[in-house]
Scaffold this active site. Structure first.
Site, mmCIF file in Angstrom:
data_model
loop_
_atom_site.group_PDB
_atom_site.id
_atom_site.type_symbol
_atom_site.label_atom_id
_atom_site.label_comp_id
_atom_site.label_asym_id
_atom_site.label_seq_id
_atom_site.Cartn_x
_atom_site.Cartn_y
_atom_site.Cartn_z
ATOM 1 C CG HIS A 192 -63.509 -89.305 -75.739
ATOM 2 N ND1 HIS A 192 -62.593 -88.391 -76.161
ATOM 3 C CD2 HIS A 192 -63.757 -89.039 -74.439
ATOM 4 C CE1 HIS A 192 -62.305 -87.589 -75.168
ATOM 5 N NE2 HIS A 192 -62.995 -87.952 -74.107
ATOM 6 N NE ARG A 302 -64.515 -88.548 -70.462
ATOM 7 C CZ ARG A 302 -63.914 -89.491 -69.730
ATOM 8 N NH1 ARG A 302 -64.619 -90.403 -69.115
ATOM 9 N NH2 ARG A 302 -62.593 -89.524 -69.642
ATOM 10 C CD GLU A 436 -58.441 -81.813 -69.659
ATOM 11 O OE1 GLU A 436 -58.502 -83.031 -69.846
ATOM 12 O OE2 GLU A 436 -59.397 -81.047 -69.851
ATOM 13 C CG ASP A 460 -57.029 -84.362 -73.030
ATOM 14 O OD1 ASP A 460 -56.713 -84.735 -74.170
ATOM 15 O OD2 ASP A 460 -58.199 -84.168 -72.676
ATOM 16 N NE ARG A 470 -57.883 -88.688 -75.221
ATOM 17 C CZ ARG A 470 -58.648 -88.166 -74.268
ATOM 18 N NH1 ARG A 470 -58.438 -86.932 -73.853
ATOM 19 N NH2 ARG A 470 -59.580 -88.860 -73.705
ATOM 20 C CB CYS A 507 -61.305 -87.628 -63.337
ATOM 21 S SG CYS A 507 -60.913 -86.202 -64.339
#
Ligand code: PEP
Ligand code: MG
Length: 572
Positions: A192, A302, A436, A460, A470, A507
């Site tokens: 993120h 988000r 995901e 994800d 990740r 997305c």
């Protein structure tokens, strides 16, 4: 005079753009307790002085944010000032020092934890929120005692921020007017911190192994230069390097100007297939930029970034306001609001979660609904109320199977029933889920008919399919979104959506990579949602492609053994 060469460090490109200048290192240190104290009265004095310093700093912050027009946040900091001087809290900590000979750090931590536990035990949402404030203040007093200062990052001049990794909550609050770039030793482009850097248009390089050691080895005063497109970092760049970076920066500015000029061009392949290009955003402030770059709606809002770095959740009215701003900016085009996705790498202070060995496989996102349905119901109520302003879609993250879809339905029914009871005006909302987790795709036929759309979160999905965290830079080889395993799952999802006639979009970050986007179109995807700064390049790739050719390549790639094979196939 010969200048010394710069030290080159190769990282992973995470957010386009170049930067050069001084750097500031961020380290989240933990406070270390000093053990048993010999002079308790002196320790009590230290405690009171530290608490007073935190009280004054909180008042100062309150003034600052009020001056910037944020009255609600100002109230929070004023409350923090009161807590820091609360006699009950300080007496409890002092007693701990005098009776148990605990040091001030251990004493304030224990006292704050005990007050917070008492508040939570009362079972009232408001008081539970206060518990998080008490813990926050306790932590700040402990940091003050340990000489660590505030956890936030302050930049006194335009600088590059260097760190091992950056928590998303902190990335969201970086002072953007002075932030030149981000260079991280760890992390990956789908973590993120990198997603936010792209959203804010801040150049970033991640996974730069060796960066911190190089800076420690006598290069402390040297400036840095970084290129967020090639992943290159230069420590102590020469004059020639800086000139080269400035020329690149000029070219990038010209490209961005061209991106805006092309915003109105349709994203249609040479053989006439229209592709919908949407934006991923994290705050209302990003909407105008996304519209300017030609986003035809929001494919992923988000919302968790509205919930981070605060001491209590945003109220329903605040959420209606935030969603309303985005909906108005895009109307009549759709805005897809994702329900709160916290946990994993996005903890929030007022929602204390148990420490878990594998937080990405833990109580994350919709899985919190069991414990805190109120948070999701409030958010859904805000979505239905904001929907009177335009077209709203709501999707749930981290759905594993039909049971999770039933949970979503249950929360939605509750929110709607409450609003109808209260005779509040509500709009129409389309419901969907994120795909995901592999199980959600493998069982999609058991629930998709109850939904209007699905959206694949490839960030994800890739980590769960290849069992590769990740955020872990050592696993880059497993994080190639052209991996045939991921492509096969995407194709299965496309088939399930086609069979039931619902919309499917992507997305995850993969959608914003022009090469990967071409492959997705070949697999049958028609809606791509991405960071707004990626839209222009993907539009160009779409306009230069023939759908029939892409289909041929994509279907053949499903049988490939590796991402490298797929990449080769795409290039030939
Ligand atoms: C994803 O997982 O691909 C996604 C879009 O959501 P996030 O990156 O916020 O987890
Ligand atoms: Mg996700």
């Amino acid at each position: 005079m010969k200048t010394e060469n710069a030290v080159l460090i190769r990282g992973v490109a995470a957010s386009p753009g170049v930067a050069h200048g001084p750097w500031v290192r961020f380290e989240r240190k933990t406070h270390v307790s000093r053990g048993i104290v010999a002079e308790p009265e002196a320790e009590v004095v230290r405690l009171i002085a530290a608490a007073e310093a935190v009280g004054r700093a909180s008042e100062h912050l309150a003034d600052e944010v009020r001056g910037a027009g944020h009255t609600e946040e100002a109230e929070v900091f004023l409350a923090h000032a009161m807590i820091a001087r609360d006699p009950e809290l300080l007496d409890a900590a002092a007693a701990h020092i005098r009776v148990d000979r605990a040091d001030a750090i251990a004493a304030i931590t224990a006292a704050a934890t005990s007050v917070a536990d008492q508040l939570r035990a009362l079972g009232d949402t408001l008081l539970s929120g206060r518990a998080a404030d008490v813990l926050d203040v306790g932590d700040r007093v402990a940091r003050e005692l340990a000489g660590l200062g505030d956890a936030g990052i302050r930049l006194s001049e335009p600088s590059i921020v260097v760190a091992e990794d950056l928590p998303p909550s902190l990335t969201a609050t970086l002072p953007r007017d002075r932030l030149l770039g981000i260079a991280l030793e760890a992390s990956s482009p789908t973590a993120h911190a990198a997603i936010l850097a792209r959203a804010y248009g801040i150049p970033a390089v991640v996974g730069a192994t060796g960066l911190l050691a190089t800076l420690d080895e006598g290069r402390r005063g040297s400036p840095l230069a970084l290129d967020g497109e090639t992943g290159e970092i230069l420590v102590a760049p020469t004059k020639e390097d800086v000139a080269r970076y400035e020329a690149r920066a000029g070219a990038i500015r010209r490209d961005r100007g061209r991106d805006v000029e092309e915003a109105a061009l349709p994203a249609v392949t040479k053989d006439g297939t229209a592709i919908e290009l949407l934006a991923n955003i994290g705050s209302p402030g990003e909407a105008a930029g996304a519209v300017a770059l030609g986003a035809r709606g929001v494919g992923l809002f988000r919302t968790e970034f509205l919930f981070l770095e605060r001491s209590s959740p945003p109220s329903e009215d605040e959420q209606v306001e935030a969603y309303g701003q985005v909906i108005a900016a895009f109307a009549p085009r759709p805005v897809t609001i994702r329900l709160l996705d916290v946990g994993g790498d996005k903890p929030i202070p007022y929602l204390p979660l148990k420490e878990e060995d594998n937080p990405f496989l833990g109580v994350r996102a919709l899985r919190l609904a069991d414990r805190r349905p109120d948070i999701f119901v409030t958010q859904l109520r805000a979505c239905y109320r904001a929907a009177v302003k335009g077209r709203v879609k709501v999707m749930a993250p981290m759905v594993a199977d039909a049971g999770d879809v039933a949970t979503l339905r249950h929360l939605v029914d509750r929110a709607r029933a409450e609003l109808l009871d209260e005779r509040r005006p509500i709009g129409q909302v389309d419901l969907g889920v994120m795909l995901e987790i592999p199980s959600a795709i493998l069982t999609a036929d058991t629930y998709v008919r109850e939904l209007t759309f699905v959206s694949i979160g490839t960030n994800d999905l890739l980590q769960y399919t290849l069992a590769a965290d990740r955020g872990n830079p050592a696993l880059e080889r497993y994080r190639d979104s052209l991996h045939p395993a991921l492509l096969r799952l995407i194709r299965l999802a496309v088939e399930a959506a086609e069979r039931s006639g619902i919309e499917l979009s992507i997305c995850g970050e993969m959608a914003g990579d022009p090469e990967a986007a071409r492959l997705l179109i070949g697999l049958g995807v028609r809606v791509l949602s991405m960071s707004p700064t990626s839209i222009a390049a993907v539009r160009r790739a779409v306009r230069a492609s023939l759908k029939s050719g892409l289909e041929h390549v994509a279907m053949a790639s499903l049988g490939d053994a590796s991402a490298a094979d797929v990449r080769l196939r795409l290039q030939t």
